[in-house]
Motif scaffolding. Structure first.
Motif, PDB file in Angstrom:
ATOM      1  N   THR A  46       8.298   4.347   6.263  1.00 37.34           N
ATOM      2  CA  THR A  46       7.971   5.750   6.065  1.00 37.34           C
ATOM      3  C   THR A  46       9.181   6.537   5.586  1.00 37.34           C
ATOM      4  O   THR A  46      10.311   6.303   6.024  1.00 37.34           O
ATOM      5  CB  THR A  46       7.422   6.383   7.360  1.00 37.34           C
ATOM      6  N   PHE A  47       8.917   7.483   4.693  1.00 45.71           N
ATOM      7  CA  PHE A  47       9.973   8.382   4.232  1.00 45.71           C
ATOM      8  C   PHE A  47      10.317   9.437   5.286  1.00 45.71           C
ATOM      9  O   PHE A  47      11.226  10.238   5.078  1.00 45.71           O
ATOM     10  CB  PHE A  47       9.551   9.069   2.928  1.00 45.71           C
ATOM     11  N   TYR A  48       9.598   9.446   6.394  1.00 40.36           N
ATOM     12  CA  TYR A  48       9.935  10.336   7.518  1.00 40.36           C
ATOM     13  C   TYR A  48      10.934   9.682   8.465  1.00 40.36           C
ATOM     14  O   TYR A  48      11.308  10.287   9.472  1.00 40.36           O
ATOM     15  CB  TYR A  48       8.672  10.702   8.296  1.00 40.36           C
ATOM     16  N   ASP A  49      11.369   8.475   8.163  1.00 49.70           N
ATOM     17  CA  ASP A  49      12.331   7.796   9.019  1.00 49.70           C
ATOM     18  C   ASP A  49      13.609   8.622   9.110  1.00 49.70           C
ATOM     19  O   ASP A  49      14.189   9.010   8.088  1.00 49.70           O
ATOM     20  CB  ASP A  49      12.646   6.408   8.451  1.00 49.70           C
ATOM     21  N   PRO A  50      14.068   8.939  10.326  1.00 53.96           N
ATOM     22  CA  PRO A  50      15.270   9.779  10.479  1.00 53.96           C
ATOM     23  C   PRO A  50      16.534   9.146   9.905  1.00 53.96           C
ATOM     24  O   PRO A  50      17.537   9.845   9.720  1.00 53.96           O
ATOM     25  CB  PRO A  50      15.381   9.976  11.991  1.00 53.96           C
ATOM     26  N   LEU A  51      16.516   7.848   9.629  1.00 54.08           N
ATOM     27  CA  LEU A  51      17.694   7.219   9.034  1.00 54.08           C
ATOM     28  C   LEU A  51      17.893   7.613   7.573  1.00 54.08           C
ATOM     29  O   LEU A  51      18.974   7.413   7.021  1.00 54.08           O
ATOM     30  CB  LEU A  51      17.579   5.694   9.140  1.00 54.08           C
ATOM     31  N   LEU A  52      16.870   8.192   6.944  1.00 53.23           N
ATOM     32  CA  LEU A  52      16.984   8.643   5.560  1.00 53.23           C
ATOM     33  C   LEU A  52      17.587  10.049   5.562  1.00 53.23           C
ATOM     34  O   LEU A  52      16.885  11.059   5.569  1.00 53.23           O
ATOM     35  CB  LEU A  52      15.608   8.618   4.881  1.00 53.23           C
ATOM     36  N   MET A 111      -2.091  -1.399  -3.573  1.00 56.07           N
ATOM     37  CA  MET A 111      -3.287  -0.644  -3.216  1.00 56.07           C
ATOM     38  C   MET A 111      -2.926   0.831  -3.216  1.00 56.07           C
ATOM     39  O   MET A 111      -1.889   1.233  -2.688  1.00 56.07           O
ATOM     40  CB  MET A 111      -3.802  -1.064  -1.842  1.00 56.07           C
ATOM     41  N   ARG A 112      -3.795   1.639  -3.847  1.00 59.11           N
ATOM     42  CA  ARG A 112      -3.561   3.082  -3.912  1.00 59.11           C
ATOM     43  C   ARG A 112      -4.901   3.802  -3.725  1.00 59.11           C
ATOM     44  O   ARG A 112      -5.947   3.193  -3.666  1.00 59.11           O
ATOM     45  CB  ARG A 112      -2.949   3.474  -5.260  1.00 59.11           C
ATOM     46  N   TYR A 120       0.839  -1.197   0.000  1.00 60.04           N
ATOM     47  CA  TYR A 120       0.000   0.000   0.000  1.00 60.04           C
ATOM     48  C   TYR A 120       0.875   1.249   0.000  1.00 60.04           C
ATOM     49  O   TYR A 120       1.681   1.454   0.903  1.00 60.04           O
ATOM     50  CB  TYR A 120      -0.909  -0.011   1.230  1.00 60.04           C
ATOM     51  N   PHE A 121       0.703   2.079  -1.025  1.00 55.91           N
ATOM     52  CA  PHE A 121       1.343   3.394  -1.055  1.00 55.91           C
ATOM     53  C   PHE A 121       0.364   4.376  -0.434  1.00 55.91           C
ATOM     54  O   PHE A 121      -0.700   4.660  -0.998  1.00 55.91           O
ATOM     55  CB  PHE A 121       1.680   3.807  -2.493  1.00 55.91           C
ATOM     56  N   ASP A 122       0.709   4.923   0.713  1.00 55.54           N
ATOM     57  CA  ASP A 122      -0.194   5.778   1.467  1.00 55.54           C
ATOM     58  C   ASP A 122      -0.359   7.130   0.771  1.00 55.54           C
ATOM     59  O   ASP A 122       0.415   7.515  -0.092  1.00 55.54           O
ATOM     60  CB  ASP A 122       0.348   5.985   2.888  1.00 55.54           C
ATOM     61  N   GLY A 123      -1.384   7.869   1.218  1.00 50.53           N
ATOM     62  CA  GLY A 123      -1.664   9.151   0.613  1.00 50.53           C
ATOM     63  C   GLY A 123      -2.461   8.967  -0.670  1.00 50.53           C
ATOM     64  O   GLY A 123      -2.919   7.880  -0.995  1.00 50.53           O
ATOM     65  N   PHE A 183     -10.410   3.998  -2.889  1.00 46.43           N
ATOM     66  CA  PHE A 183      -9.307   3.039  -2.901  1.00 46.43           C
ATOM     67  C   PHE A 183      -9.404   2.142  -4.124  1.00 46.43           C
ATOM     68  O   PHE A 183     -10.492   1.816  -4.593  1.00 46.43           O
ATOM     69  CB  PHE A 183      -9.336   2.176  -1.634  1.00 46.43           C
ATOM     70  N   GLU A 184      -8.260   1.763  -4.651  1.00 49.85           N
ATOM     71  CA  GLU A 184      -8.205   0.849  -5.782  1.00 49.85           C
ATOM     72  C   GLU A 184      -7.101  -0.173  -5.552  1.00 49.85           C
ATOM     73  O   GLU A 184      -6.142   0.090  -4.828  1.00 49.85           O
ATOM     74  CB  GLU A 184      -7.938   1.600  -7.088  1.00 49.85           C
ATOM     75  N   VAL A 185      -7.246  -1.334  -6.178  1.00 56.69           N
ATOM     76  CA  VAL A 185      -6.249  -2.399  -6.073  1.00 56.69           C
ATOM     77  C   VAL A 185      -5.777  -2.769  -7.471  1.00 56.69           C
ATOM     78  O   VAL A 185      -6.587  -2.914  -8.393  1.00 56.69           O
ATOM     79  CB  VAL A 185      -6.835  -3.645  -5.372  1.00 56.69           C
ATOM     80  N   ILE A 186      -4.480  -2.885  -7.646  1.00 56.36           N
ATOM     81  CA  ILE A 186      -3.883  -3.350  -8.887  1.00 56.36           C
ATOM     82  C   ILE A 186      -3.442  -4.795  -8.681  1.00 56.36           C
ATOM     83  O   ILE A 186      -2.577  -5.059  -7.846  1.00 56.36           O
ATOM     84  CB  ILE A 186      -2.673  -2.489  -9.293  1.00 56.36           C
ATOM     85  N   ILE A 187      -4.049  -5.729  -9.408  1.00 52.28           N
ATOM     86  CA  ILE A 187      -3.656  -7.138  -9.367  1.00 52.28           C
ATOM     87  C   ILE A 187      -2.852  -7.422 -10.631  1.00 52.28           C
ATOM     88  O   ILE A 187      -3.338  -7.219 -11.746  1.00 52.28           O
ATOM     89  CB  ILE A 187      -4.873  -8.071  -9.298  1.00 52.28           C
TER      90      ILE A 187
END
Length: 503
Positions: free
Chosen positions: A180-186, A84-85, A27-30, A90-94
């Protein structure tokens, strides 16, 4: 959604299918299925292409077929069923229906006869969501588009006759492995989660805080880190070959504490949000001269006391100093959901969730504690005068004091970002839906179709209205709603919608 896009014109077949087993999805959030150049595609673009462009081309932005092929190549590598996006719903790509155990139930030809004349008329605007003369859609085109809004709103909240719940319950999120792209390790994104949408564009009221964050500066190294994290997480859920099963005899997959992080965040918001919003409204009314200072102080005192009452005891009761009382109250409040359990029981992704929850609670509880201490002095005054006389009197805070606490309240609410997006201010009538702006079906009364997505310059009041939940009827939406488009690709406005041509 499918009928809203494809059901209004042409020959259309609708396939109904069901899965024969639980599906493994990433799942790509947002609003990651929102086709804009302003950041909604950033997370999947970074994962797929390892870089994000400031000005992507229209061909890239709108080519979902090519993006789907790239995603399915990734799905094959990750050994999952699809993705899932979200946009308006919401939609699902199979990626491979057969191997994913998707069973077709039936196929319906939902074509509406007799519309081909309009579809081939060059004098009709090329809008499939409206009937002639405003478009070439069939007799149900507007209703299909409205039902797109309705079906999306099922998962915006239970308020306002949308008929839905607070979340999409057909999908179970694995928050043990939330990357998450908010991870401080990034490190390449450190301090970069600020700014506008594109270049110098600023959408301060609607796009503030997280809404305007981009991944423009992410490094290849950090993208590779994110991809490695995703693989690590999906090892718990992906299709397992005999070789993978053999490897697990010597290597343990990602551990999970089974903590219900979703429930914890909902308990926090349910306990604090409504009171916080009410306190903000009280300050607004006082400063606007709509509420007396004395009544405002009583309500602020009641609200701040009640939210902290499970953690609070008066100094005289607890045999503590005032400073100790406040420290103990805030400590108990802020650590309620994070003091139990051990760090060893959590994986790194859960550890980040736990730390985030503690940070939010610490800010909330400090703010509520400050309000309680301040309002106590101008109401019951038990802190300073525990043995007060029956007719003990208190003064009123100065306008400077009120302004200072009101400003801090605004800062806290803005920092939290808990905009009241799931509730309309009033109960919608039976023919209305409580709606929030979701691409590509956008409602904004008094502005051109698509509003800011179509380049409209809004006043502060118009923009606040645009981003606020509102009760919308089919008739209202037909006039001031539609597919969100930039000016170059914008459809003709419906007469009377308040667009530029009507001023």
């Amino acid at each position: 959604m499918s009928m809203g896009i494809y059901g209004s014109a042409g020959v259309t077949f609708l396939h109904t299918a069901i899965p024969s087993r639980p599906l493994s999805l990433l799942y790509f959030d947002g609003e990651s299925a929102t086709l804009t150049a302003s950041g909604s595609l950033d997370s999947q673009t970074a994962v797929l292409r390892r870089h994000v462009e400031l000005y992507p081309t229209d061909d890239f932005t709108f080519d979902e077929h090519a993006r789907g092929q790239e995603l399915c190549a990734l799905a094959k590598d990750l050994k999952i069923d699809g993705f899932m996006r979200m946009n308006a719903g919401f939609e699902v790509i199979i990626c491979d229906a057969l191997s994913s155990g998707i069973r077709e139930v039936h196929v319906s030809n939902v074509t509406v006869p007799g519309n081909y004349i309009w579809e081939n008329d060059p004098n009709i605007p090329r809008d499939p969501t409206r009937q002639p003369p405003l478009g070439f859609g069939n007799t149900f085109s507007e209703e299909y588009a409205w039902d797109w809004v309705r079906s999306g709103a099922w998962h915006y909240g239970s308020f306002g006759n949308s008929g839905g719940t607070l979340r999409e319950d057909r999908v179970s999120l694995d928050l043990c492995g939330m990357v998450t792209f908010y991870d401080p390790l990034l490190q390449s994104l450190s301090g970069k989660h600020i700014g506008g949408i594109r270049g110098k564009d600023k959408y301060e009221n609607g796009w503030g805080l997280r809404k305007g964050h981009r991944l423009l500066d992410i490094s290849t190294t950090d993208v590779n880190t994110v991809r490695a994290w995703v693989k690590q997480v999906l090892h718990r859920h992906g299709k397992t070959s005999l070789f993978e099963k053999f490897k697990r005899l010597f290597w343990s997959p990602l551990k999970c504490s089974d903590t219900n992080w979703q429930l914890i965040t909902e308990v926090i918001t349910n306990s604090h949000r409504s009171r916080a919003v009410e306190i903000g409204e009280i300050f607004r009314q006082v400063q606007a001269g709509q509420l007396s200072v004395s009544k405002a102080m009583v309500r602020i005192h009641q609200l701040s006391h009640n939210v902290l009452s499970p953690f609070f005891q008066y100094p005289q009761v607890g045999v503590l100093t005032l400073v100790e009382t406040k420290q103990t109250t805030i400590s108990r409040c802020s650590s309620l959901f994070t003091s139990h359990g051990t760090t060893d029981s959590l994986n790194d992704f859960e550890g980040l969730l736990k730390d985030s929850i503690h940070i939010v609670m610490d800010r909330l509880c400090h703010w509520e504690g400050d309000l309680l201490e301040w309002s106590e002095n101008y109401t019951t005054d038990i802190f300073r005068s525990p043995e007060r006389l029956p007719h003990h009197t208190v003064g009123e805070p100065s306008s400077e004091e009120i302004g200072r606490y009101a400003a801090e309240t605004d800062r806290v609410l803005a920092w939290l970002g808990w905009s009241n997006w799931v509730d309309c201010p009033v109960k919608c009538s039976i023919e209305e839906i409580c709606y929030i702006p979701m691409w590509p079906v956008v409602y904004s009364n008094g502005t051109r179709q698509g509003s800011i997505y179509a380049g409209s310059k809004l006043t502060k009041q118009e923009e606040e209205y645009f981003w606020s939940p509102k009760c919308v009827s089919r008739e209202m939406w037909a006039k001031a709603g539609g597919r969100g488009r930039d000016p170059e690709h914008q459809f003709p406005d419906v007469p009377g919608n308040g667009g530029d041509d009507d001023h």
